[in-house]
Design a protein around this motif. Sequence first.
Motif, PDB file in Angstrom:
ATOM      1  N   ALA A 185      40.747  47.158  23.044  1.00 50.12           N
ATOM      2  CA  ALA A 185      41.085  46.571  24.338  1.00 50.12           C
ATOM      3  C   ALA A 185      40.189  45.356  24.565  1.00 50.12           C
ATOM      4  CB  ALA A 185      40.887  47.577  25.455  1.00 50.12           C
ATOM      5  N   MET A 186      40.810  44.278  25.033  1.00 48.29           N
ATOM      6  CA  MET A 186      40.047  43.088  25.399  1.00 48.29           C
ATOM      7  C   MET A 186      39.785  43.167  26.901  1.00 48.29           C
ATOM      8  SD  MET A 186      40.979  39.017  25.257  1.00 48.29           S
ATOM      9  CE  MET A 186      42.310  39.338  24.190  1.00 48.29           C
ATOM     10  N   VAL A 187      38.522  43.220  27.267  1.00 47.45           N
ATOM     11  CA  VAL A 187      38.150  43.370  28.679  1.00 47.45           C
ATOM     12  C   VAL A 187      37.221  42.245  29.088  1.00 47.45           C
ATOM     13  CG1 VAL A 187      38.399  45.869  28.616  1.00 47.45           C
ATOM     14  CG2 VAL A 187      36.174  44.863  28.202  1.00 47.45           C
ATOM     15  N   SER A 188      37.151  42.046  30.399  1.00 50.86           N
ATOM     16  CA  SER A 188      36.238  41.059  30.948  1.00 50.86           C
ATOM     17  C   SER A 188      35.859  41.484  32.348  1.00 50.86           C
ATOM     18  CB  SER A 188      36.885  39.680  30.978  1.00 50.86           C
ATOM     19  OG  SER A 188      35.975  38.745  31.484  1.00 50.86           O
ATOM     20  N   LYS A 189      34.664  41.140  32.760  1.00 47.06           N
ATOM     21  CA  LYS A 189      34.191  41.427  34.112  1.00 47.06           C
ATOM     22  C   LYS A 189      34.572  40.253  34.998  1.00 47.06           C
ATOM     23  CE  LYS A 189      30.879  44.546  35.177  1.00 47.06           C
ATOM     24  NZ  LYS A 189      31.188  45.705  35.974  1.00 47.06           N
ATOM     25  N   LEU A 190      35.349  40.522  36.022  1.00 49.57           N
ATOM     26  CA  LEU A 190      35.663  39.500  37.008  1.00 49.57           C
ATOM     27  C   LEU A 190      34.700  39.651  38.178  1.00 49.57           C
ATOM     28  CD1 LEU A 190      39.549  39.638  36.962  1.00 49.57           C
ATOM     29  CD2 LEU A 190      38.071  37.983  35.869  1.00 49.57           C
ATOM     30  N   SER A 191      34.470  38.591  38.884  1.00 49.66           N
ATOM     31  CA  SER A 191      33.460  38.602  39.945  1.00 49.66           C
ATOM     32  C   SER A 191      33.865  39.475  41.129  1.00 49.66           C
ATOM     33  CB  SER A 191      33.196  37.178  40.425  1.00 49.66           C
ATOM     34  OG  SER A 191      34.393  36.620  40.931  1.00 49.66           O
ATOM     35  N   LYS A 192      35.157  39.699  41.340  1.00 46.01           N
ATOM     36  CA  LYS A 192      35.606  40.442  42.516  1.00 46.01           C
ATOM     37  C   LYS A 192      35.570  41.955  42.332  1.00 46.01           C
ATOM     38  CE  LYS A 192      38.675  36.734  43.876  1.00 46.01           C
ATOM     39  NZ  LYS A 192      40.048  36.311  44.051  1.00 46.01           N
ATOM     40  N   THR A 193      35.568  42.430  41.092  1.00 43.06           N
ATOM     41  CA  THR A 193      35.673  43.865  40.851  1.00 43.06           C
ATOM     42  C   THR A 193      34.428  44.388  40.166  1.00 43.06           C
ATOM     43  OG1 THR A 193      36.738  43.509  38.721  1.00 43.06           O
ATOM     44  CG2 THR A 193      38.174  43.730  40.628  1.00 43.06           C
ATOM     45  N   ASP A 194      34.197  45.691  40.345  1.00 45.57           N
ATOM     46  CA  ASP A 194      33.076  46.335  39.674  1.00 45.57           C
ATOM     47  C   ASP A 194      33.446  46.762  38.260  1.00 45.57           C
ATOM     48  OD1 ASP A 194      31.620  46.042  41.981  1.00 45.57           O
ATOM     49  OD2 ASP A 194      32.153  48.025  42.753  1.00 45.57           O
ATOM     50  N   LYS A 195      34.687  47.157  38.056  1.00 42.62           N
ATOM     51  CA  LYS A 195      35.145  47.618  36.754  1.00 42.62           C
ATOM     52  C   LYS A 195      35.646  46.440  35.923  1.00 42.62           C
ATOM     53  CE  LYS A 195      36.647  52.162  38.239  1.00 42.62           C
ATOM     54  NZ  LYS A 195      37.798  53.083  38.278  1.00 42.62           N
ATOM     55  N   PRO A 196      35.511  46.536  34.607  1.00 45.59           N
ATOM     56  CA  PRO A 196      36.084  45.472  33.767  1.00 45.59           C
ATOM     57  C   PRO A 196      37.607  45.523  33.789  1.00 45.59           C
ATOM     58  CG  PRO A 196      34.879  47.085  32.440  1.00 45.59           C
ATOM     59  CD  PRO A 196      34.752  47.499  33.844  1.00 45.59           C
ATOM     60  N   THR A 197      38.223  44.366  33.685  1.00 41.40           N
ATOM     61  CA  THR A 197      39.673  44.248  33.687  1.00 41.40           C
ATOM     62  C   THR A 197      40.177  44.143  32.256  1.00 41.40           C
ATOM     63  OG1 THR A 197      39.560  43.079  35.781  1.00 41.40           O
ATOM     64  CG2 THR A 197      41.600  42.876  34.548  1.00 41.40           C
ATOM     65  N   ILE A 198      41.172  44.947  31.898  1.00 36.94           N
ATOM     66  CA  ILE A 198      41.755  44.909  30.556  1.00 36.94           C
ATOM     67  C   ILE A 198      42.824  43.811  30.528  1.00 36.94           C
ATOM     68  CG2 ILE A 198      43.122  46.155  28.848  1.00 36.94           C
ATOM     69  CD1 ILE A 198      41.821  48.709  29.755  1.00 36.94           C
ATOM     70  N   PHE A 199      42.679  42.882  29.587  1.00 38.44           N
ATOM     71  CA  PHE A 199      43.647  41.810  29.428  1.00 38.44           C
ATOM     72  C   PHE A 199      44.663  42.121  28.353  1.00 38.44           C
ATOM     73  CE2 PHE A 199      40.237  39.550  31.550  1.00 38.44           C
ATOM     74  CZ  PHE A 199      40.949  38.819  32.472  1.00 38.44           C
ATOM     75  N   ARG A 200      44.230  42.709  27.256  1.00 37.29           N
ATOM     76  CA  ARG A 200      45.130  43.068  26.162  1.00 37.29           C
ATOM     77  C   ARG A 200      44.686  44.405  25.597  1.00 37.29           C
ATOM     78  NH1 ARG A 200      48.711  38.930  23.443  1.00 37.29           N
ATOM     79  NH2 ARG A 200      48.464  37.150  24.793  1.00 37.29           N
ATOM     80  N   TYR A 201      45.643  45.139  25.045  1.00 37.40           N
ATOM     81  CA  TYR A 201      45.355  46.436  24.452  1.00 37.40           C
ATOM     82  C   TYR A 201      46.263  46.625  23.244  1.00 37.40           C
ATOM     83  CZ  TYR A 201      44.555  51.440  24.105  1.00 37.40           C
ATOM     84  OH  TYR A 201      44.215  52.693  23.660  1.00 37.40           O
ATOM     85  N   ILE A 202      45.664  46.872  22.085  1.00 35.05           N
ATOM     86  CA  ILE A 202      46.458  47.214  20.894  1.00 35.05           C
ATOM     87  C   ILE A 202      45.860  48.419  20.223  1.00 35.05           C
ATOM     88  CG2 ILE A 202      47.427  44.972  20.434  1.00 35.05           C
ATOM     89  CD1 ILE A 202      45.324  44.541  18.300  1.00 35.05           C
TER      90      ILE A 202
END
Length: 110
Positions: free
Chosen positions: A93-110
């Motif tokens: 899973a490709m994840v990144s931390k966005l400034s608005k959320t505490d949890k990382p956001t998943i952008f892609r999943y294979i």
Amino acid sequence: MAVLFGQTIPATFMTFFKYAGETIILATVFLFALTWFLKARPHNRPKNYSVVVFDVYGQISKIQDIRTEFKTHDVAWSFMKQYKKEYPLYNFAMVSKLSKTDKPTIFRYI
């Protein structure tokens, strides 16, 4: 008098309303396209991306000697596809931390 009220004045109004209708429809289409474009594009792009490894059971796992931190989306996606070929029993899973959320956001999943 009959020609004036029977043909000239109605033809003038019909021409005006024809062009006014076309203008209103065209303006509505452009307004819809502009609002869709502003809503569809991501406003805050992440500065870096991480690749998270999941085993067969869906638990977060660690594979030694693989790169997991990236600065661009395309490079992270390319490495994820390569890792999936090398390690077919793992999911990535490709994840990144966005400034608005505490949890990382998943952008892609294979």
